[in-house]
Every structure is written in C-alpha cells, then in structure tokens.
Write a protein that holds these residues in place. Structure first.
Motif, short mmCIF file in Angstrom:
data_model
loop_
_atom_site.label_atom_id
_atom_site.label_comp_id
_atom_site.label_asym_id
_atom_site.label_seq_id
_atom_site.Cartn_x
_atom_site.Cartn_y
_atom_site.Cartn_z
N ASP A 125 0.88 -1.33 0.02
CA ASP A 125 -0.04 0.01 0.12
C ASP A 125 0.69 1.24 0.07
O ASP A 125 1.72 1.40 0.83
N VAL A 126 0.47 2.21 -0.88
CA VAL A 126 1.33 3.46 -1.09
C VAL A 126 0.17 4.51 -1.01
O VAL A 126 -0.82 4.37 -1.91
N VAL A 127 0.41 5.52 -0.59
CA VAL A 127 -0.62 6.55 -0.10
C VAL A 127 0.18 7.93 -0.59
O VAL A 127 1.02 8.34 0.26
N GLN A 128 -0.16 8.55 -1.47
CA GLN A 128 0.39 9.85 -2.02
C GLN A 128 1.94 9.72 -1.81
O GLN A 128 2.70 10.71 -1.46
N ASN A 132 2.91 2.82 3.45
CA ASN A 132 2.21 2.71 4.80
C ASN A 132 2.52 1.52 5.80
O ASN A 132 1.77 1.50 6.67
N GLY A 133 3.12 0.72 5.44
CA GLY A 133 3.51 -0.33 5.98
C GLY A 133 2.60 -1.75 5.86
O GLY A 133 2.58 -2.33 6.56
N LYS A 134 1.63 -1.46 4.96
CA LYS A 134 0.69 -2.69 4.61
C LYS A 134 0.84 -3.11 3.42
O LYS A 134 1.26 -2.66 2.59
N ILE A 135 0.16 -4.31 3.37
CA ILE A 135 -0.10 -5.17 2.06
C ILE A 135 -1.44 -5.07 1.64
O ILE A 135 -2.19 -5.72 2.47
#
Length: 211
Positions: A125-128, A132-135
C-alpha cells in the motif's frame, strides 16, 4: 513443440541475488538490521515466508516510493546481461514478464530498467507516494499462476507457448503450468521440477534453451 511466445521470470534469486525485492526498500528506509532479524526468524522456521513478508512490509512505513527507482541499481545485485536477454527475446517476437511475491513497486522498476513487457507482484500500500507499512494483496505461489494466466489471456498466449524461469519453491506451480521451465541457481527440489537447469551469473546462458 509449440513456438515460444512468452518467458516468465521470477525476480528474487533469479534476476537479482542477495538483495531481495523487499529487502531493498528496507535498506533504503534504514531498516536493514530489523530486516535481518525477521530473516533470521524465517530461516529458523519460527515464522513462514508469508508472515515474514507482512512484518517486512511494516518496515517500509514512511518510505517514498520514488526512492526505489533512484537507488535500485546502486543496491541491487542483478545477474549479468539481463537487458541483452530481453532484447534477444524481443528480436524473436517473444514477450518477457516478471512475476514475484515481492513488492510490485520493485517489479515495476525492474520492468522499466530492463524493458520487460509486464510485471506482477504483491501490492504494497502506497498513499500519496509513501509506503504505509501494509500489503493490500499478497501474491502467493499459486497466485503466480493466476498472474501468468491474466497476461496470457490478454495476449492470446497458450500455456504450452510459455517458459518459466525461476529458482525457488514458489516457482514450482508456475513450472508445472508452463510448457517448459528453467531452474536457475536453484535448490535440488526446484531442479527436479524443471525441464532445464542452469547455474550461472550470466542470464544469457538460458537463451540456448529458448531460441
């Protein structure tokens, strides 16, 4: 024998060695020591590879995605002549893709650098532009086959027209699905599942089995 139209490559320990696709962003984020501790737990059998990857994903928290492309070739340890092999296959109208259980963000960089026709990987997971440390979606061994099927369906390619190149146990399902397979720098278990076996630091050594 069917004409080969697609070669599907694994990434970790197949195209790049020692520094794996999830280890590389951990290094970029200053978390190499923490990564080593997780790796040690996995090697001891305390946790499996899937649980280990979810823990590694947490180490990417705060890393800018753009840093991967900027620093990939400074950190990664690729086999020799990857671009030469991709070009040689393209000259024979053979497509090349990368399918990895590692982050698709790293697979994309590999695709861009060496000219692969497509890539699949676990969706971190990528935000902007920041991890963010999640898959979001993890690619297991069996799902590698689904990724290959997706590309083949979109490009009118049959299983017997594919060659899989890989090194690890997660490549065995895709070896069984494809018409042919090449185990590269792999374990005895994986070698037994492949049609061809190559131990090399130069990727051009696989071409004699393809073209």
């Amino acid at each position: 024998m069917a004409k080969i139209k697609l070669v599907c490559f694994d990434l970790d320990d197949t195209l790049i060695r020692e520094i794996h696709s999830v280890m590389l962003p951990c290094i970029l984020n200053g978390k190499e020591k923490e990564h080593s501790l997780i790796q040690e737990q996995e090697e001891k059998g305390v946790i499996d590879y899937i649980s280990a990857d979810y823990l590694r994903a947490e180490l990417l928290l705060g890393l800018e995605e753009s840093k991967i492309a900027k620093s990939f070739l400074e950190i990664a340890k690729p086999l020799k002549n990857i671009k030469s092999v991709v070009d040689a296959l393209h000259n024979q109208t053979i497509k090349c893709i990368v399918i990895t259980v590692g982050p698709k963000q790293v697979a994309k960089v590999v695709c861009d650098i060496w000219g692969f026709d497509g890539y699949y990987g676990s969706d971190y997971d990528v935000v902007q532009g920041v991890f963010n440390g999640k898959i979001i979606n993890y690619i297991r061994a069996e799902q590698k086959v689904a990724c290959l099927q997706d590309f083949c369906a979109n490009n009118n390619i049959k299983p017997e027209e594919c060659i899989a190149v890989g090194d690890g146990s997660t490549d065995i399902p895709i070896f069984k699905y494809c018409g042919q397979s090449i185990a590269i720098n792999s374990s005895p278990e994986v070698k037994r599942c492949a049609k061809y076996v190559v131990d090399t630091n130069d990727l051009t050594d696989i071409l004699k089995y393809i073209i």
